[in-house]
Design an enzyme around this catalytic site. Structure first.
Site, PDB file in Angstrom:
ATOM      1  N   HIS A  60       0.849  -1.203   0.000  1.00  0.00           N
ATOM      2  CA  HIS A  60       0.000   0.000   0.000  1.00  0.00           C
ATOM      3  C   HIS A  60       0.874   1.239   0.000  1.00  0.00           C
ATOM      4  CE1 HIS A  60       0.944  -0.537   4.227  1.00  0.00           C
ATOM      5  NE2 HIS A  60       0.340   0.569   4.578  1.00  0.00           N
ATOM      6  N   HIS A  62       1.269   3.882   1.954  1.00  0.00           N
ATOM      7  CA  HIS A  62       1.679   4.629   3.143  1.00  0.00           C
ATOM      8  C   HIS A  62       3.207   4.790   3.066  1.00  0.00           C
ATOM      9  CE1 HIS A  62      -1.954   3.885   6.024  1.00  0.00           C
ATOM     10  NE2 HIS A  62      -2.023   5.071   5.439  1.00  0.00           N
ATOM     11  N   ASP A  64       5.743   4.605   4.981  1.00  0.00           N
ATOM     12  CA  ASP A  64       6.715   3.650   5.538  1.00  0.00           C
ATOM     13  C   ASP A  64       6.917   2.419   4.651  1.00  0.00           C
ATOM     14  OD1 ASP A  64       4.025   3.211   6.430  1.00  0.00           O
ATOM     15  OD2 ASP A  64       4.726   1.781   7.934  1.00  0.00           O
ATOM     16  N   HIS A  65       6.116   2.298   3.594  1.00  0.00           N
ATOM     17  CA  HIS A  65       6.230   1.132   2.700  1.00  0.00           C
ATOM     18  C   HIS A  65       6.740   1.488   1.303  1.00  0.00           C
ATOM     19  CE1 HIS A  65       3.984  -1.623   5.450  1.00  0.00           C
ATOM     20  NE2 HIS A  65       3.679  -0.441   5.953  1.00  0.00           N
ATOM     21  N   HIS A 137      -7.173  -2.143   5.679  1.00  0.00           N
ATOM     22  CA  HIS A 137      -6.348  -1.073   6.245  1.00  0.00           C
ATOM     23  C   HIS A 137      -7.110   0.227   5.974  1.00  0.00           C
ATOM     24  CE1 HIS A 137      -2.690   0.235   8.024  1.00  0.00           C
ATOM     25  NE2 HIS A 137      -2.117   0.712   6.952  1.00  0.00           N
ATOM     26  N   ASP A 205       0.231  -4.339   6.603  1.00  0.00           N
ATOM     27  CA  ASP A 205      -0.752  -3.576   7.373  1.00  0.00           C
ATOM     28  C   ASP A 205      -2.206  -4.005   7.115  1.00  0.00           C
ATOM     29  OD1 ASP A 205       1.672  -2.432   7.711  1.00  0.00           O
ATOM     30  OD2 ASP A 205       0.995  -0.356   7.492  1.00  0.00           O
ATOM     31  N   HIS A 264       7.457  -5.229  11.204  1.00  0.00           N
ATOM     32  CA  HIS A 264       6.690  -3.975  11.234  1.00  0.00           C
ATOM     33  C   HIS A 264       6.355  -3.570  12.675  1.00  0.00           C
ATOM     34  CE1 HIS A 264       3.250  -1.238  10.302  1.00  0.00           C
ATOM     35  NE2 HIS A 264       3.845  -1.058   9.142  1.00  0.00           N
TER      36      HIS A 264
HETATM   37 ZN   LIG Z   1       3.033   0.385   7.821  1.00  0.00          ZN
HETATM   38 ZN   LIG Z   2      -0.117   1.412   6.569  1.00  0.00          ZN
END
Ligand SMILES: [Zn+2]
Ligand SMILES: [Zn+2]
Length: 297
Positions: A60, A62, A64-65, A137, A205, A264
Site C-alpha cells: 500500500h 503509506h 513507511d512502505h 487497512h 498492514d 513492522h
Molecule cells: Zn506500515
Molecule cells: Zn499502513
C-alpha cells in the site's frame, strides 16, 4: 530460497530498525515486498546488489512502505539495470507512481511495467505463482503469497533397476508422463516422489480479516506484521487497522501455517521480547525479524 529482511520498523525508524522492506530470492528472481525509506542503504549493508530485483510488490501507499522507491529506481538507472522492473500494487499504484515522478526531476532510465492488482493469481511461470488479496487497512492495501509449484522428483532407486540413468526420458516422467524404456513400462506413480512446493505469505498492514486467513492458509512461512502487543493495540491503534502479536499468532495457528516471522514493529519497543513472548504463547514456532536477518526457506 532465501528471504532477507531489510527493514522491520513501522511508521518511524529506530536506530536498529529501518522502514519495511524484504526481498525473496528464488532462482533468477529477486522479489522485493515494499520499499520503505532507506531500503537502498539496507541493501548495501546486506551486500545485495539492487540490480538483483526483478519484481517489486507494493502492499500500500503509506510512506513507511514506499518512500524508498524513487531513490531505488534512480540507482537502478545509474547501475545500467537492463531488465524490466515489474511493479505490482493495489488500485491507484499507477497514478501514485506518476505523481511521485512529477514531484521532482526524475529521469526514468530503466524500463518498468506497473500492474494494479487486487485479488487472485497475478503472475505465473513454470516454477511459481504470486497471488494477492485485499486487506483491511485505512487505505487500499493488499497482501501477497508466493507459491512454488509442486514438483515430481525421480525415484532413482526405482529407475536404476531398469538401467535408466541420466536419460532424456526422465524429464518426461518429471512432467508426469508414463514412459516405456527397453520394452518396460515405467509409471509415474512408481518412478517419482512428489515434492510439495513452498508457500510464503506476506501480510503487512491490516486489521484481522477473513482475507488474511484465506491467503495465509497452509503457508510454510507466514510473515506478518505485529505492530503492537495486544494491550497497547487497544490504547494506540484507534482504528484497529494493524495486527497485534497475539492476532498475528492466531492467524498463523488458524491458517495452519508452519512458521511465523513477525515484523513492522512500533518504535515504542526497544526490544521485541514482549511481542515475541505474546505470540509464542499461541504459536510456538515464531521468530521476531531483525533488520538484515536472512532466512533460508
Ligand atoms: Zn506500515
Ligand atoms: Zn499502513
Amino acid at each position: 530460497m532465501k528471504l532477507v529482511f531489510l527493514g522491520t520498523s513501522s511508521m518511524v525508524p529506530t536506530k536498529s530498525r529501518n522502514h519495511t522492506s524484504m526481498i525473496l530470492f528464488y532462482k533468477d528472481q529477486g522479489i522485493m515486498v515494499d520499499c520503505g525509506e532507506g531500503t537502498q542503504k539496507q541493501l548495501r549493508k546486506a551486500n545485495i546488489s539492487p540490480t538483483k530485483i526483478t519484481k517489486l510488490l507494493i502492499t500500500h501507499w503509506h510512506g513507511d512502505h514506499i518512500l524508498g522507491i524513487p531513490g531505488l529506481i534512480q540507482s537502478l538507472g545509474a547501475n545500467q539495470y537492463s531488465k524490466t522492473l515489474e511493479i505490482y500494487g493495489p488500485k491507484g499504484t499507477r497514478e501514485f507512481f506518476q505523481n511521485m515522478r512529477k514531484s521532482f526531476y526524475f529521469p526514468l532510465r530503466i524500463n518498468l511495467k506497473i500492474t494494479e492488482i487486487e485479488k487472485g493469481v497475478f503472475f505465473k511461470n513454470n516454477d511459481f505463482q504470486l497471488e494477492s488479496m485485499p486487506m483491511n487497512h485505512d487505505v487500499p492495501c493488499v497482501a501477497y503469497s508466493f507459491r512454488e509449484k509442486d514438483k515430481l522428483k525421480i525415484n532413482t532407486e526405482y529407475t536404476r533397476q531398469f538401467g535408466l540413468e541420466q536419460h532424456p526420458l526422465l524429464g518426461k516422467l518429471q512432467k508426469g508422463k508414463d514412459i516405456t524404456y527397453k520394452g518396460n513400462k515405467i509409471r509415474v506413480q512408481d518412478a517419482t516422489i512428489g515434492k510439495k512446493g513452498e508457500k510464503i505469505t506476506f501480510i503487512l498492514d491490516t486489521s484481522n480479516c477473513s482475507n488474511a486467513l484465506k491467503l495465509a492458509k497452509n503457508s510454510d512461512l507466514l510473515v506478518a506484521e505485529a505492530t503492537w502487543e495486544h494491550n497497547r493495540k487497544e490504547k494506540e491503534d484507534h482504528d484497529y487497522k494493524h495486527l497485534s502479536a497475539r492476532e498475528a499468532a492466531q492467524l498463523a495457528k488458524i491458517s495452519g501455517s508452519k512458521k511465523l516471522i513477525l515484523t513492522h514493529f512500533s518504535q515504542r519497543y526497544k526490544t521485541t521480547d514482549g511481542i515475541l513472548k505474546e505470540a509464542k504463547k499461541i504459536f510456538q514456532n515464531t521468530t521476531a525479524a531483525k533488520d538484515l536477518m536472512a532466512v533460508e526457506v
